[in-house]
Design a protein around this motif. Structure first.
Motif, PDB file in Angstrom:
ATOM      1  N   PRO B  78       0.814  -1.226   0.000  1.00  0.00           N
ATOM      2  CA  PRO B  78       0.000   0.000   0.000  1.00  0.00           C
ATOM      3  C   PRO B  78       0.840   1.265   0.000  1.00  0.00           C
ATOM      4  CG  PRO B  78       0.001  -0.997   2.171  1.00  0.00           C
ATOM      5  CD  PRO B  78       0.675  -1.969   1.267  1.00  0.00           C
ATOM      6  N   LYS B  79       0.213   2.325  -0.520  1.00  0.00           N
ATOM      7  CA  LYS B  79       0.803   3.655  -0.540  1.00  0.00           C
ATOM      8  C   LYS B  79      -0.054   4.590   0.315  1.00  0.00           C
ATOM      9  CE  LYS B  79       2.738   3.095  -5.172  1.00  0.00           C
ATOM     10  NZ  LYS B  79       2.850   3.664  -6.536  1.00  0.00           N
ATOM     11  N   PRO B  80       0.490   5.720   0.745  1.00  0.00           N
ATOM     12  CA  PRO B  80      -0.308   6.653   1.568  1.00  0.00           C
ATOM     13  C   PRO B  80      -1.629   7.035   0.927  1.00  0.00           C
ATOM     14  CG  PRO B  80       2.002   7.273   1.640  1.00  0.00           C
ATOM     15  CD  PRO B  80       1.904   6.157   0.635  1.00  0.00           C
ATOM     16  N   GLU B  81      -1.684   7.105  -0.398  1.00  0.00           N
ATOM     17  CA  GLU B  81      -2.939   7.485  -1.065  1.00  0.00           C
ATOM     18  C   GLU B  81      -4.016   6.399  -0.979  1.00  0.00           C
ATOM     19  OE1 GLU B  81       0.150   7.537  -2.440  1.00  0.00           O
ATOM     20  OE2 GLU B  81       0.069   6.937  -4.567  1.00  0.00           O
ATOM     21  N   ASP B  82      -3.663   5.228  -0.475  1.00  0.00           N
ATOM     22  CA  ASP B  82      -4.657   4.182  -0.236  1.00  0.00           C
ATOM     23  C   ASP B  82      -5.385   4.393   1.093  1.00  0.00           C
ATOM     24  OD1 ASP B  82      -2.346   1.824  -1.625  1.00  0.00           O
ATOM     25  OD2 ASP B  82      -4.090   2.735  -2.609  1.00  0.00           O
ATOM     26  N   SER B  83      -4.944   5.355   1.868  1.00  0.00           N
ATOM     27  CA  SER B  83      -5.603   5.659   3.144  1.00  0.00           C
ATOM     28  C   SER B  83      -7.034   6.108   2.875  1.00  0.00           C
ATOM     29  CB  SER B  83      -4.846   6.754   3.897  1.00  0.00           C
ATOM     30  OG  SER B  83      -3.538   6.326   4.231  1.00  0.00           O
ATOM     31  N   ALA B  84      -7.989   5.448   3.528  1.00  0.00           N
ATOM     32  CA  ALA B  84      -9.415   5.721   3.328  1.00  0.00           C
ATOM     33  C   ALA B  84     -10.186   4.757   4.222  1.00  0.00           C
ATOM     34  CB  ALA B  84      -9.830   5.506   1.867  1.00  0.00           C
ATOM     35  N   THR B  85     -11.504   4.908   4.220  1.00  0.00           N
ATOM     36  CA  THR B  85     -12.367   3.906   4.845  1.00  0.00           C
ATOM     37  C   THR B  85     -12.874   2.980   3.753  1.00  0.00           C
ATOM     38  OG1 THR B  85     -13.041   5.364   6.656  1.00  0.00           O
ATOM     39  CG2 THR B  85     -14.492   3.527   6.142  1.00  0.00           C
ATOM     40  N   TYR B  86     -12.779   1.692   3.996  1.00  0.00           N
ATOM     41  CA  TYR B  86     -13.242   0.693   3.029  1.00  0.00           C
ATOM     42  C   TYR B  86     -14.520   0.051   3.576  1.00  0.00           C
ATOM     43  CZ  TYR B  86      -8.937   1.481   0.568  1.00  0.00           C
ATOM     44  OH  TYR B  86      -7.917   2.083  -0.130  1.00  0.00           O
ATOM     45  N   LEU B  87     -15.563   0.125   2.771  1.00  0.00           N
ATOM     46  CA  LEU B  87     -16.867  -0.381   3.160  1.00  0.00           C
ATOM     47  C   LEU B  87     -17.183  -1.654   2.396  1.00  0.00           C
ATOM     48  CD1 LEU B  87     -18.917   2.947   3.001  1.00  0.00           C
ATOM     49  CD2 LEU B  87     -18.016   1.847   5.045  1.00  0.00           C
ATOM     50  N   CYS B  88     -17.757  -2.599   3.097  1.00  0.00           N
ATOM     51  CA  CYS B  88     -18.251  -3.834   2.506  1.00  0.00           C
ATOM     52  C   CYS B  88     -19.773  -3.813   2.602  1.00  0.00           C
ATOM     53  CB  CYS B  88     -17.676  -5.015   3.282  1.00  0.00           C
ATOM     54  SG  CYS B  88     -18.337  -6.633   2.843  1.00  0.00           S
ATOM     55  N   ALA B  89     -20.448  -4.361   1.599  1.00  0.00           N
ATOM     56  CA  ALA B  89     -21.906  -4.392   1.605  1.00  0.00           C
ATOM     57  C   ALA B  89     -22.373  -5.664   0.922  1.00  0.00           C
ATOM     58  CB  ALA B  89     -22.475  -3.161   0.893  1.00  0.00           C
ATOM     59  N   ALA B  90     -23.552  -6.146   1.321  1.00  0.00           N
ATOM     60  CA  ALA B  90     -24.075  -7.373   0.737  1.00  0.00           C
ATOM     61  C   ALA B  90     -25.554  -7.223   0.466  1.00  0.00           C
ATOM     62  CB  ALA B  90     -23.831  -8.557   1.674  1.00  0.00           C
ATOM     63  N   GLN B  91     -25.979  -7.821  -0.625  1.00  0.00           N
ATOM     64  CA  GLN B  91     -27.403  -7.860  -0.932  1.00  0.00           C
ATOM     65  C   GLN B  91     -27.835  -9.305  -1.115  1.00  0.00           C
ATOM     66  OE1 GLN B  91     -29.709  -6.638  -4.680  1.00  0.00           O
ATOM     67  NE2 GLN B  91     -29.851  -4.849  -3.367  1.00  0.00           N
ATOM     68  N   GLY B  92     -28.920  -9.670  -0.431  1.00  0.00           N
ATOM     69  CA  GLY B  92     -29.463 -11.011  -0.560  1.00  0.00           C
ATOM     70  C   GLY B  92     -30.696 -11.017  -1.429  1.00  0.00           C
ATOM     71  N   THR B  93     -31.462 -12.072  -1.329  1.00  0.00           N
ATOM     72  CA  THR B  93     -32.638 -12.205  -2.189  1.00  0.00           C
ATOM     73  C   THR B  93     -33.849 -11.495  -1.626  1.00  0.00           C
ATOM     74  OG1 THR B  93     -33.118 -14.304  -1.103  1.00  0.00           O
ATOM     75  CG2 THR B  93     -31.910 -14.393  -3.175  1.00  0.00           C
ATOM     76  N   GLY B  94     -33.654 -10.743  -0.530  1.00  0.00           N
ATOM     77  CA  GLY B  94     -34.773 -10.073   0.126  1.00  0.00           C
ATOM     78  C   GLY B  94     -35.271  -8.834  -0.565  1.00  0.00           C
ATOM     79  N   GLY B  95     -34.701  -8.477  -1.703  1.00  0.00           N
ATOM     80  CA  GLY B  95     -35.200  -7.292  -2.402  1.00  0.00           C
ATOM     81  C   GLY B  95     -34.097  -6.301  -2.682  1.00  0.00           C
ATOM     82  N   PHE B  96     -34.439  -5.016  -2.632  1.00  0.00           N
ATOM     83  CA  PHE B  96     -33.491  -3.989  -3.018  1.00  0.00           C
ATOM     84  C   PHE B  96     -32.508  -3.616  -1.918  1.00  0.00           C
ATOM     85  CE2 PHE B  96     -34.786  -2.643  -7.164  1.00  0.00           C
ATOM     86  CZ  PHE B  96     -36.110  -3.028  -7.254  1.00  0.00           C
ATOM     87  N   LYS B  97     -32.754  -4.087  -0.724  1.00  0.00           N
ATOM     88  CA  LYS B  97     -31.938  -3.608   0.392  1.00  0.00           C
ATOM     89  C   LYS B  97     -30.528  -4.160   0.332  1.00  0.00           C
ATOM     90  CE  LYS B  97     -35.729  -2.933   3.626  1.00  0.00           C
ATOM     91  NZ  LYS B  97     -36.266  -3.284   4.966  1.00  0.00           N
ATOM     92  N   THR B  98     -29.560  -3.277   0.492  1.00  0.00           N
ATOM     93  CA  THR B  98     -28.165  -3.630   0.607  1.00  0.00           C
ATOM     94  C   THR B  98     -27.727  -3.329   2.025  1.00  0.00           C
ATOM     95  OG1 THR B  98     -27.722  -3.176  -1.724  1.00  0.00           O
ATOM     96  CG2 THR B  98     -25.838  -3.141  -0.229  1.00  0.00           C
ATOM     97  N   ILE B  99     -27.088  -4.306   2.675  1.00  0.00           N
ATOM     98  CA  ILE B  99     -26.649  -4.158   4.062  1.00  0.00           C
ATOM     99  C   ILE B  99     -25.182  -3.763   4.056  1.00  0.00           C
ATOM    100  CG2 ILE B  99     -26.504  -5.232   6.324  1.00  0.00           C
ATOM    101  CD1 ILE B  99     -29.330  -5.109   5.149  1.00  0.00           C
TER     102      ILE B  99
END
Lengths: 114, 110
Positions: B78-99
């Motif tokens: 990694p380089k200093p410019e990779d500093s950030a918050t990394y978010l993970c999200a998942a969507q199941g078969t329940g519809g449009f909602k992404t967790i």
């Protein structure tokens, strides 16, 4: 370059005011979303819309309403702003069925209610 | 209940020190697992979508992998410019909602 544009980066409003947050996308996306982001809580879905004039409640719709009169525009309305609605508000859009596409987010509106 | 948990909450690395971020998910019928990068004061920026266990995707110094219960975001040199918050999200078969998970704040020091 595709874009989701939120009308304000920073807003300060008084308790009890009616607040409008505007979001416009230029990608002809069907689906649009409003999230709020708070430290330690992540992103929480307020409302979403999968078509013009259609809307669905998310996980935390209380105190909010939305309007989608045109495909490209999705507005979030705080009926009577309260201090616990101080937050970062993020608008997002996706084409088609959202499960197969990542969101395109706007830059966010940081709302402070005093 | 659908849930996405990210660890660690924060990660401090020296430039060039490779590491991995973890995302554990519990969703009914995964339709997509997403990774985003978020810089301070900005909206999240889409990085990857993974659809099935065993899938991998790469972009510059980042590689995302997926199992039936977890996803990893590997950061190589990694380089200093990779500093950030990394978010993970998942969507199941329940519809449009992404967790969304709460994110991992990455700090890379030169």
């Amino acid at each position: 370059d595709v874009k989701v544009t939120q009308s304000s980066r920073y807003l300060v409003k008084r308790t009890g005011e009616k607040v409008f947050l505007e979001c416009v996308q230029d990608m002809d996306h069907e689906n649009m979303f409003w999230y709020r982001q708070d430290p330690g809580l992540g992103l929480r879905l307020i409302y979403f819309s999968y078509d013009v004039k259609m809307k669905e409640k998310g996980d935390i719709p209380e105190g909010y309403s939305v309007s989608r009169e045109k495909k490209e525009r999705f507005s979030l309305i705080l009926e009577s702003a309260s201090t616990n609605q101080t937050s970062m508000y993020l608008c997002a859009s996706t084409p088609g069925t959202g499960g197969y596409y990542g969101y395109t987010f706007g830059s966010g509106t940081r709302l402070t209610v005093v | 209940e659908d849930q996405v948990t990210q660890s660690p909450e924060a990660l401090r690395l020296q430039e060039g020190e490779s590491s991995s971020l973890n995302c554990s998910y519990t969703v009914s019928g995964l339709r997509g697992l997403f990774w985003y990068r978020q810089d301070p004061g900005k909206g999240p920026e889409f990085l990857f979508t993974l659809y099935s266990a065993g899938e991998e995707k790469e972009k510059e110094r980042l590689k995302a992998t997926l199992t039936k219960k977890e996803s990893f975001l590997h950061i190589t040199a990694p380089k200093p410019e990779d500093s950030a918050t990394y978010l993970c999200a998942a969507q199941g078969t329940g519809g449009f909602k992404t967790i969304f998970g709460a994110g991992t704040r990455l700090f890379v020091k030169a």
